[in-house]
Design an enzyme around this catalytic site. Sequence first.
Site, short mmCIF file in Angstrom:
data_model
loop_
_atom_site.label_atom_id
_atom_site.label_comp_id
_atom_site.label_asym_id
_atom_site.label_seq_id
_atom_site.Cartn_x
_atom_site.Cartn_y
_atom_site.Cartn_z
N ASP A 87 -8.23 -11.58 -36.15
CA ASP A 87 -7.16 -12.40 -36.74
C ASP A 87 -7.38 -13.90 -36.57
O ASP A 87 -6.42 -14.68 -36.49
CB ASP A 87 -5.79 -12.02 -36.15
CG ASP A 87 -5.47 -10.56 -36.35
OD1 ASP A 87 -5.92 -10.00 -37.38
OD2 ASP A 87 -4.78 -9.97 -35.50
N GLY A 144 -8.65 -15.86 -38.74
CA GLY A 144 -8.57 -16.56 -40.03
C GLY A 144 -9.83 -16.33 -40.87
O GLY A 144 -10.16 -17.14 -41.74
N LYS A 145 -10.51 -15.20 -40.60
CA LYS A 145 -11.76 -14.90 -41.32
C LYS A 145 -11.54 -14.82 -42.83
O LYS A 145 -12.33 -15.33 -43.62
CB LYS A 145 -12.35 -13.55 -40.84
CG LYS A 145 -12.74 -13.54 -39.38
CD LYS A 145 -13.22 -12.16 -38.95
CE LYS A 145 -12.12 -11.12 -38.93
NZ LYS A 145 -11.04 -11.36 -37.97
N LYS A 150 -9.30 -16.25 -44.74
CA LYS A 150 -9.15 -17.58 -45.33
C LYS A 150 -10.52 -18.28 -45.46
O LYS A 150 -10.82 -18.88 -46.48
CB LYS A 150 -8.21 -18.44 -44.46
CG LYS A 150 -8.20 -19.85 -44.99
CD LYS A 150 -7.69 -20.94 -44.13
CE LYS A 150 -8.37 -22.22 -44.62
NZ LYS A 150 -7.60 -23.42 -44.41
N ASN A 179 -8.12 -0.96 -40.70
CA ASN A 179 -7.54 -1.58 -39.48
C ASN A 179 -7.47 -3.10 -39.63
O ASN A 179 -6.66 -3.76 -38.99
CB ASN A 179 -8.35 -1.21 -38.22
CG ASN A 179 -9.85 -1.45 -38.36
OD1 ASN A 179 -10.36 -1.70 -39.44
ND2 ASN A 179 -10.56 -1.36 -37.25
N GLY A 207 -6.79 -6.79 -41.39
CA GLY A 207 -5.83 -7.41 -42.30
C GLY A 207 -6.26 -8.85 -42.48
O GLY A 207 -6.20 -9.64 -41.54
N HIS A 208 -6.78 -9.17 -43.65
CA HIS A 208 -7.29 -10.52 -43.91
C HIS A 208 -6.38 -11.22 -44.92
O HIS A 208 -6.20 -10.74 -46.03
CB HIS A 208 -8.73 -10.45 -44.45
CG HIS A 208 -9.70 -9.91 -43.43
ND1 HIS A 208 -11.04 -9.78 -43.66
CD2 HIS A 208 -9.50 -9.48 -42.16
CE1 HIS A 208 -11.62 -9.30 -42.57
NE2 HIS A 208 -10.71 -9.09 -41.65
N GLN A 237 -12.45 -7.54 -37.48
CA GLN A 237 -12.21 -7.57 -36.03
C GLN A 237 -12.86 -8.83 -35.44
O GLN A 237 -12.82 -9.85 -36.09
CB GLN A 237 -12.74 -6.28 -35.35
CG GLN A 237 -11.96 -5.01 -35.72
CD GLN A 237 -12.24 -4.47 -37.11
OE1 GLN A 237 -13.37 -4.21 -37.46
NE2 GLN A 237 -11.22 -4.31 -37.92
N THR A 246 -0.14 -4.04 -38.99
CA THR A 246 0.88 -3.24 -38.30
C THR A 246 2.20 -4.00 -38.09
O THR A 246 3.18 -3.39 -37.68
CB THR A 246 0.36 -2.81 -36.90
OG1 THR A 246 0.00 -4.00 -36.18
CG2 THR A 246 -0.85 -1.91 -37.00
N ARG A 270 2.84 -5.87 -35.73
CA ARG A 270 3.07 -6.07 -34.29
C ARG A 270 2.98 -7.55 -33.91
O ARG A 270 2.14 -8.28 -34.45
CB ARG A 270 2.00 -5.31 -33.47
CG ARG A 270 2.12 -3.81 -33.57
CD ARG A 270 1.06 -3.12 -32.71
NE ARG A 270 -0.27 -3.21 -33.28
CZ ARG A 270 -1.35 -2.65 -32.72
NH1 ARG A 270 -1.24 -1.99 -31.58
NH2 ARG A 270 -2.52 -2.75 -33.29
N ASP A 294 -3.47 -27.03 -36.45
CA ASP A 294 -2.14 -27.57 -36.79
C ASP A 294 -1.02 -26.98 -35.93
O ASP A 294 0.04 -27.60 -35.79
CB ASP A 294 -1.83 -27.27 -38.27
CG ASP A 294 -1.98 -25.78 -38.59
OD1 ASP A 294 -3.11 -25.28 -38.50
OD2 ASP A 294 -0.97 -25.12 -38.89
N GLY A 324 -4.30 -25.21 -41.81
CA GLY A 324 -3.21 -24.52 -42.50
C GLY A 324 -3.76 -23.33 -43.24
O GLY A 324 -4.98 -23.20 -43.40
#
Length: 408
Positions: free
Chosen positions: A12, A14-15, A17, A37, A39-40, A198, A279, A281, A311, A393
């Site tokens: 997570d 920011g891959k 983006k 699994n 989420g990009h 991941q 998820t 979470r 930022d 951003g």
Amino acid sequence: MNVVVMGAQWGDEGKGKIVDYLAQDAKYVCRFAGGANAGHTIVVDGKKYALHQVPSGILYPGKTVFLGSGMVIDPEALFAELKMLSDNGIDWEGRVFISDRAHIVLPGYREMDKKRDAARKRPIGTTGRGIGTTYSQKSERDGIRLADLDWEEKMNDVDQADKDFLAPYMERLLSMRIDIAAKMWEIRNENILFEGAQGAMLDIDSGTYPYVSSGASGSYGASSGSGIGPRNLDKIYGVFKAYETRVGNGPMPTEFNADSEGELCDYVRKTGNEFGVTTGRARRCGYLDLVALRYACHVNSIDSLVLTHLDVYDDMEEIEACVAYDIDGELVTDFPTSIPALNKAKPVLQKFAGWKQSIKNLSKYSQLPKNAKAYVDFIEDYTGTKVGIVSVGPDRNQTFNREKIWKK
Ligand code: GDP
Ligand code: IMO
Ligand code: MG
């Protein structure tokens, strides 16, 4: 030229983006690890897209994308994602291909994954997408690859319920299937972007095992997980946040302490919108862990770092980052392998002055306040790795590029 983008923390970073940003000048994008699994998130002109299996280059018309050999493909989730793209006016037909060596996630695997994790004495906190079960079937040599779908004897042995599950997707999967090794060899001298999922610390070999995912999320996965030789990879980018986050269980030495740093934690989580894409979470948050980041740079041969979420610190008076661990009174700067050692590690923090101004609307690196640049300089010195790209951003255009991307 071939460029790898991988996560340098616990996912997570920011891959999505950054891959979208770099895809502008790539002809092909190949995702090489994980499955649903991941989420990009990509934001273009204020519109947000969450991708799980489809590579992040898809939003540019005309780019061809590959789901690589190292991926585990959930057909149901994949076709739902492709429908979401069609519903948003993105024409993907004829430019999404899947490696014939990628493995298939069957519906029973999702249930097995959830049951198994719930039964563990020390649960990992998996995403419940059947990822670990599919990779273990692969290691057991019992998995089903796309190449096996027309292997009659093998498919005869598949349970009827799984055959019924696969039936509605079969024709489409076969039409998207390619010999990725041959394709990679053919296109190796063009601009290919390799998209990790991941992150370094969730990699099955280099991560905080057993609190990891099951795929090769390190840079080496770009080779094994797509079908191109390691010498054909020219540059490796490692994406990291200005702080640390982690979803699920496992050690995180710099995690904010709920009692003494609860306010800071709430602030970072809220400002950085630190809730999982897959998820929902709440992500665990903490100080930037430079011990872990330097380790990630070393074991993955990271050429250049990409700093995101700078930022989020805009309003802070003071910033802190971890420069060593205190383990039983001993100062440690080599990332430990032992889970009990990591659980005992207390972060040794270094303070930096904040910049107290919004940097979201700046247009180039040189405009950053001097205290923000000092933070970047320190990270470069500590890790021995340059910070080539800075993101301020979620939007594509909130990105400062400090170097020539498609040049060695
Ligand atoms: P990935 O899994 O590495 O692709 O990252 P995710 O998409 O799971 O999480 C990153 C989140 O941060 C997403 O909501 C992005 O839109 C957002 N994001 C990316 N870069 C920046 C940044 O520089 N600043 C801020 N504030 N948000 C960002
Ligand atoms: P992206 O690509 C953050 C974590 C899970 C869990 C562990 C194992 O969006 O950065 P799994 O379902 O893979 O067996 O779960 O790994 N995890 C991630 N955390 N980002 C991800 O992907 C992740 N993919 C898996 O939370 O702790
Ligand atoms: Mg993510």
